[in-house]
Motif scaffolding. Structure first.
Motif, PDB file in Angstrom:
ATOM      1  N   VAL A 198     -34.505  27.247 -98.803  1.00 30.52           N
ATOM      2  CA  VAL A 198     -33.944  27.790 -97.900  1.00 30.52           C
ATOM      3  C   VAL A 198     -34.205  29.810 -97.978  1.00 30.52           C
ATOM      4  CG1 VAL A 198     -32.262  27.647 -95.703  1.00 30.52           C
ATOM      5  CG2 VAL A 198     -32.698  25.422 -98.171  1.00 30.52           C
ATOM      6  N   VAL A 199     -34.512  30.033 -96.506  1.00 32.05           N
ATOM      7  CA  VAL A 199     -35.472  30.992 -96.417  1.00 32.05           C
ATOM      8  C   VAL A 199     -33.806  31.829 -95.818  1.00 32.05           C
ATOM      9  CG1 VAL A 199     -36.627  33.070 -95.682  1.00 32.05           C
ATOM     10  CG2 VAL A 199     -37.502  31.213 -96.966  1.00 32.05           C
ATOM     11  N   THR A 200     -32.698  32.159 -95.778  1.00 31.23           N
ATOM     12  CA  THR A 200     -31.294  32.477 -95.177  1.00 31.23           C
ATOM     13  C   THR A 200     -31.918  34.065 -94.913  1.00 31.23           C
ATOM     14  OG1 THR A 200     -30.343  33.631 -97.176  1.00 31.23           O
ATOM     15  CG2 THR A 200     -30.460  30.789 -96.380  1.00 31.23           C
ATOM     16  N   LYS A 201     -30.646  34.154 -93.606  1.00 36.47           N
ATOM     17  CA  LYS A 201     -30.710  35.311 -93.172  1.00 36.47           C
ATOM     18  C   LYS A 201     -32.247  35.768 -91.944  1.00 36.47           C
ATOM     19  CE  LYS A 201     -27.617  37.038 -96.340  1.00 36.47           C
ATOM     20  NZ  LYS A 201     -26.739  37.630 -96.817  1.00 36.47           N
ATOM     21  N   THR A 202     -32.812  35.148 -91.555  1.00 34.90           N
ATOM     22  CA  THR A 202     -33.961  35.331 -90.853  1.00 34.90           C
ATOM     23  C   THR A 202     -33.894  36.573 -90.168  1.00 34.90           C
ATOM     24  OG1 THR A 202     -33.662  33.548 -89.455  1.00 34.90           O
ATOM     25  CG2 THR A 202     -35.050  33.140 -91.908  1.00 34.90           C
TER      26      THR A 202
ATOM     27  N   ASP B  69     -41.549  24.682-107.028  1.00 34.12           N
ATOM     28  CA  ASP B  69     -42.685  23.624-106.564  1.00 34.12           C
ATOM     29  C   ASP B  69     -41.932  23.145-105.396  1.00 34.12           C
ATOM     30  OD1 ASP B  69     -43.988  21.278-105.591  1.00 34.12           O
ATOM     31  OD2 ASP B  69     -44.443  20.546-107.590  1.00 34.12           O
ATOM     32  N   TRP B  70     -40.970  23.200-104.436  1.00 36.91           N
ATOM     33  CA  TRP B  70     -40.137  22.828-103.883  1.00 36.91           C
ATOM     34  C   TRP B  70     -40.513  21.468-102.846  1.00 36.91           C
ATOM     35  CZ3 TRP B  70     -37.466  25.680-106.389  1.00 36.91           C
ATOM     36  CH2 TRP B  70     -37.814  26.738-106.585  1.00 36.91           C
ATOM     37  N   ALA B  71     -40.059  20.694-102.568  1.00 36.83           N
ATOM     38  CA  ALA B  71     -39.842  19.546-101.757  1.00 36.83           C
ATOM     39  C   ALA B  71     -40.155  20.736-100.603  1.00 36.83           C
ATOM     40  CB  ALA B  71     -39.147  18.941-101.785  1.00 36.83           C
ATOM     41  N   ASP B  72     -39.615  20.981-100.090  1.00 41.40           N
ATOM     42  CA  ASP B  72     -39.770  22.053 -98.309  1.00 41.40           C
ATOM     43  C   ASP B  72     -39.324  23.142 -98.683  1.00 41.40           C
ATOM     44  OD1 ASP B  72     -40.877  19.834 -96.311  1.00 41.40           O
ATOM     45  OD2 ASP B  72     -39.440  19.071 -97.619  1.00 41.40           O
ATOM     46  N   ILE B  73     -39.662  24.196 -97.703  1.00 39.54           N
ATOM     47  CA  ILE B  73     -39.548  25.499 -97.007  1.00 39.54           C
ATOM     48  C   ILE B  73     -39.224  25.303 -96.063  1.00 39.54           C
ATOM     49  CG2 ILE B  73     -39.648  27.661 -97.711  1.00 39.54           C
ATOM     50  CD1 ILE B  73     -41.459  27.453 -99.944  1.00 39.54           C
ATOM     51  N   VAL B  74     -37.432  25.829 -95.540  1.00 37.35           N
ATOM     52  CA  VAL B  74     -37.470  26.266 -94.162  1.00 37.35           C
ATOM     53  C   VAL B  74     -36.534  26.990 -94.431  1.00 37.35           C
ATOM     54  CG1 VAL B  74     -35.753  25.353 -92.907  1.00 37.35           C
ATOM     55  CG2 VAL B  74     -37.035  23.539 -94.565  1.00 37.35           C
ATOM     56  N   PRO B  75     -37.207  28.065 -92.535  1.00 30.72           N
ATOM     57  CA  PRO B  75     -36.410  29.833 -92.686  1.00 30.72           C
ATOM     58  C   PRO B  75     -34.949  29.277 -91.747  1.00 30.72           C
ATOM     59  CG  PRO B  75     -38.369  28.931 -91.635  1.00 30.72           C
ATOM     60  CD  PRO B  75     -38.212  27.864 -92.839  1.00 30.72           C
ATOM     61  N   VAL B  76     -33.898  29.488 -92.130  1.00 29.21           N
ATOM     62  CA  VAL B  76     -32.697  29.704 -91.191  1.00 29.21           C
ATOM     63  C   VAL B  76     -32.167  30.474 -91.092  1.00 29.21           C
ATOM     64  CG1 VAL B  76     -32.492  27.567 -91.829  1.00 29.21           C
ATOM     65  CG2 VAL B  76     -31.231  28.965 -92.640  1.00 29.21           C
ATOM     66  N   SER B  77     -31.737  30.783 -89.697  1.00 30.75           N
ATOM     67  CA  SER B  77     -30.166  31.911 -89.284  1.00 30.75           C
ATOM     68  C   SER B  77     -29.217  31.231 -89.124  1.00 30.75           C
ATOM     69  CB  SER B  77     -30.942  32.812 -88.914  1.00 30.75           C
ATOM     70  OG  SER B  77     -30.094  33.734 -88.022  1.00 30.75           O
ATOM     71  N   ALA B  78     -28.297  31.180 -90.179  1.00 28.56           N
ATOM     72  CA  ALA B  78     -27.239  30.438 -89.628  1.00 28.56           C
ATOM     73  C   ALA B  78     -26.279  31.546 -88.844  1.00 28.56           C
ATOM     74  CB  ALA B  78     -25.964  29.892 -91.172  1.00 28.56           C
ATOM     75  N   VAL B  79     -26.528  33.168 -88.852  1.00 25.41           N
ATOM     76  CA  VAL B  79     -25.589  33.354 -87.605  1.00 25.41           C
ATOM     77  C   VAL B  79     -25.770  33.063 -86.225  1.00 25.41           C
ATOM     78  CG1 VAL B  79     -25.286  35.413 -86.831  1.00 25.41           C
ATOM     79  CG2 VAL B  79     -25.096  35.188 -89.278  1.00 25.41           C
ATOM     80  N   LYS B  80     -27.319  32.907 -86.517  1.00 27.23           N
ATOM     81  CA  LYS B  80     -28.074  32.330 -84.530  1.00 27.23           C
ATOM     82  C   LYS B  80     -28.022  30.892 -84.610  1.00 27.23           C
ATOM     83  CE  LYS B  80     -29.380  37.093 -83.772  1.00 27.23           C
ATOM     84  NZ  LYS B  80     -30.786  37.719 -82.787  1.00 27.23           N
ATOM     85  N   GLY B  81     -28.329  30.543 -85.756  1.00 28.90           N
ATOM     86  CA  GLY B  81     -27.961  29.179 -85.380  1.00 28.90           C
ATOM     87  C   GLY B  81     -29.380  28.614 -85.070  1.00 28.90           C
ATOM     88  N   GLU B  82     -30.529  29.341 -85.477  1.00 31.71           N
ATOM     89  CA  GLU B  82     -31.691  29.215 -85.403  1.00 31.71           C
ATOM     90  C   GLU B  82     -32.544  28.325 -86.864  1.00 31.71           C
ATOM     91  OE1 GLU B  82     -33.832  33.472 -85.187  1.00 31.71           O
ATOM     92  OE2 GLU B  82     -32.753  33.585 -83.315  1.00 31.71           O
ATOM     93  N   GLN B  83     -33.180  27.133 -86.073  1.00 31.62           N
ATOM     94  CA  GLN B  83     -33.772  26.501 -87.298  1.00 31.62           C
ATOM     95  C   GLN B  83     -32.454  25.852 -88.081  1.00 31.62           C
ATOM     96  OE1 GLN B  83     -37.570  26.105 -86.820  1.00 31.62           O
ATOM     97  NE2 GLN B  83     -37.487  26.354 -89.054  1.00 31.62           N
ATOM     98  N   VAL B  84     -31.059  25.874 -88.159  1.00 30.38           N
ATOM     99  CA  VAL B  84     -30.511  25.038 -88.695  1.00 30.38           C
ATOM    100  C   VAL B  84     -30.624  23.103 -88.696  1.00 30.38           C
ATOM    101  CG1 VAL B  84     -27.869  24.449 -88.539  1.00 30.38           C
ATOM    102  CG2 VAL B  84     -29.018  27.009 -88.774  1.00 30.38           C
TER     103      VAL B  84
END
Length: 336
Positions: free
Chosen positions: A152-156, A176-191
Motif C-alpha cells: 500500500v503506497v500511502t500519503k499519495t 513479490d506482492w499480491a497487489d499494489i494499491v496507492p491511497v490517500s487516507a487523508v483525502k479518502g482517495e482509493q480507500v
C-alpha cells in the motif's frame, strides 16, 4: 446436585429438551451468504507510514490515535469493517524498526506474532519516502510469509503524479506482492479500492465480530490513548518515546462510590497518570505554571467526552518511573 451414573459408571445424560417446550430459549443462527468473506488484515510498516490514519479511514471513524511523531502506536488496535458480503478485521500494528530499547524489541516481537495470526498483510510505504533500509528489512521479513501481501503506497496526496509513478515502480521491485494499491487516507482517495482488494484475499468465513462493532478496544485503553495523543501533540519532539500513560480508574459517581467527587454535575471521574523516565521530563510535561498539563487535559477531555458521550472530570498526574522503557518489570506492569 448428584450426578447419576449407569451400571458401568458412565454418567446418565439428561433427556434432550422438547422442541415444543415454551420455556426453551430459541436459538437464532444468522443467515450469511455462502460466499461471505471474513478475516484479519495486518497493517504493517515502518514508524510514521500512515497505518493508523489508514485504519481510521477504512473503519470510517477514529479508533486509533495519530500523530506526526514516529512510533506513536504501541499496541495492536483492531478495527472492524463490516459489509453485506464481507468483514475486514484490521490490525494496526506498531511501526517495525531497529529497536534501541527493550520496549522497541517487544513491540517488534508483537508485530511478528501478529503476522503469524492474520490472513492478509497490508505493507504500508509512504509515497514521498525513498525506499530505505527499514522497508527492505520488512520486505525480507515478509519474503517467506505464506499469505497474501498487498503493498500500500500511502500519503499519495503529498507527492506529484510523476513522483508517485516512480514510487510505484520502486515498490514493485521491492518484493513479490499480491497487489499494489496507492491511497490517500487523508483525502479518502482509493480507500474503497484498497478495501475491495484486501477483501478479495480473505478466506470464506462467517463474520468474526458483531456486524455493528467498529473496534474491540477496551474503554480504558482508548481513554489512555487519547491522553497520550494530546500529550504528543503538545510536547512535539521533547519526549515522545519517554512518555507512557496509565488509566488509574474510571468511576461513575451516579452508580459507584467515587470517594471525593471533583467537578460539578456528577461528571465521570477519569484519573490518569502520565509516566516519564526522569524528573527533568516531569517538569517538561507539567510546563511553566502547569501550562502544558492544562493544555493536554483540555484537549484530551474533548476527545474522551466525545468517545464516552458524557461530561468528564479528567484528573491528570505526572509520575517518574526511571528508565521504564528498558526495565522488564516496569514494562510488564505497563502491559508490554
Amino acid at each position: 446436585m448428584t450426578n447419576m451414573t449407569d451400571a458401568d459408571g458412565f454418567p446418565i445424560l439428561p433427556d434432550e429438551p422438547d422442541a415444543d417446550d415454551p420455556t426453551r430459549a430459541p436459538i437464532t443462527v444468522p443467515d450469511y451468504p455462502e460466499d461471505f468473506r471474513a478475516g484479519f488484515v495486518c497493517l504493517l510498516g515502518r514508524p510514521n507510514t500512515g497505518k493508523s490514519t489508514l485504519t481510521n479511514a477504512l473503519v470510517g471513524q477514529k479508533i486509533a490515535i495519530t500523530s506526526g511523531r514516529p512510533e506513536t502506536t504501541r499496541h495492536n488496535v483492531r478495527g472492524v469493517v463490516s459489509r453485506p458480503g464481507s468483514q475486514l478485521v484490521l490490525v494496526d500494528t506498531p511501526g517495525f524498526h531497529r529497536p534501541r530499547t527493550l520496549l522497541g524489541q517487544r513491540l517488534n516481537d508483537l508485530v511478528r506474532e501478529t503476522l503469524a495470526g492474520v490472513d492478509v498483510v497490508a505493507f504500508c510505504i509512504p509515497a514521498g519516502d525513498r525506499i530505505g533500509p527499514g522497508d527492505r528489512l520488512i520486505a525480507r521479513e515478509l519474503a517467506d510469509l505464506r499469505k497474501p501481501v498487498v503493498a500500500v503506497v500511502t500519503k499519495t496526496d503529498t507527492v506529484s503524479r510523476p513522483r508517485l509513478a516512480e514510487q510505484l515502480i520502486a515498490v514493485s521491485e521491492l518484493g513479490d506482492w499480491a497487489d499494489i494499491v496507492p491511497v490517500s487516507a487523508v483525502k479518502g482517495e482509493q480507500v474503497d479500492v484498497l478495501e475491495e482488494v484486501l477483501t478479495s484475499h480473505l478466506p470464506s468465513s462467517p463474520p468474526l465480530y458483531p456486524t455493528d462493532s467498529v473496534t474491540d478496544e477496551p474503554q480504558a485503553v482508548m481513554v489512555g490513548e487519547l491522553v497520550r495523543e494530546a500529550a504528543l501533540e503538545r510536547l512535539r519532539d521533547e519526549l515522545p518515546h519517554s512518555l507512557a500513560v496509565v488509566v488509574d480508574e474510571i468511576v461513575d459517581p451516579t452508580t459507584q462510590d467515587a470517594g471525593r467527587v471533583k467537578g460539578t454535575g456528577n461528571r465521570l471521574q477519569v484519573r490518569v497518570s502520565l509516566l516519564v523516565e526522569r524528573d527533568s521530563q516531569k517538569a517538561i510535561v507539567i510546563g511553566r505554571g502547569g501550562a502544558n498539563l492544562k493544555a493536554i487535559g483540555s484537549e484530551a477531555r474533548r476527545g474522551i467526552q466525545e468517545l464516552l458521550g458524557r461530561k468528564v472530570y479528567l484528573d491528570l498526574h505526572v509520575r517518574t518511573v526511571k528508565d521504564w522503557q528498558s526495565d522488564p518489570k516496569a514494562l510488564a506492569r505497563l502491559g508490554f
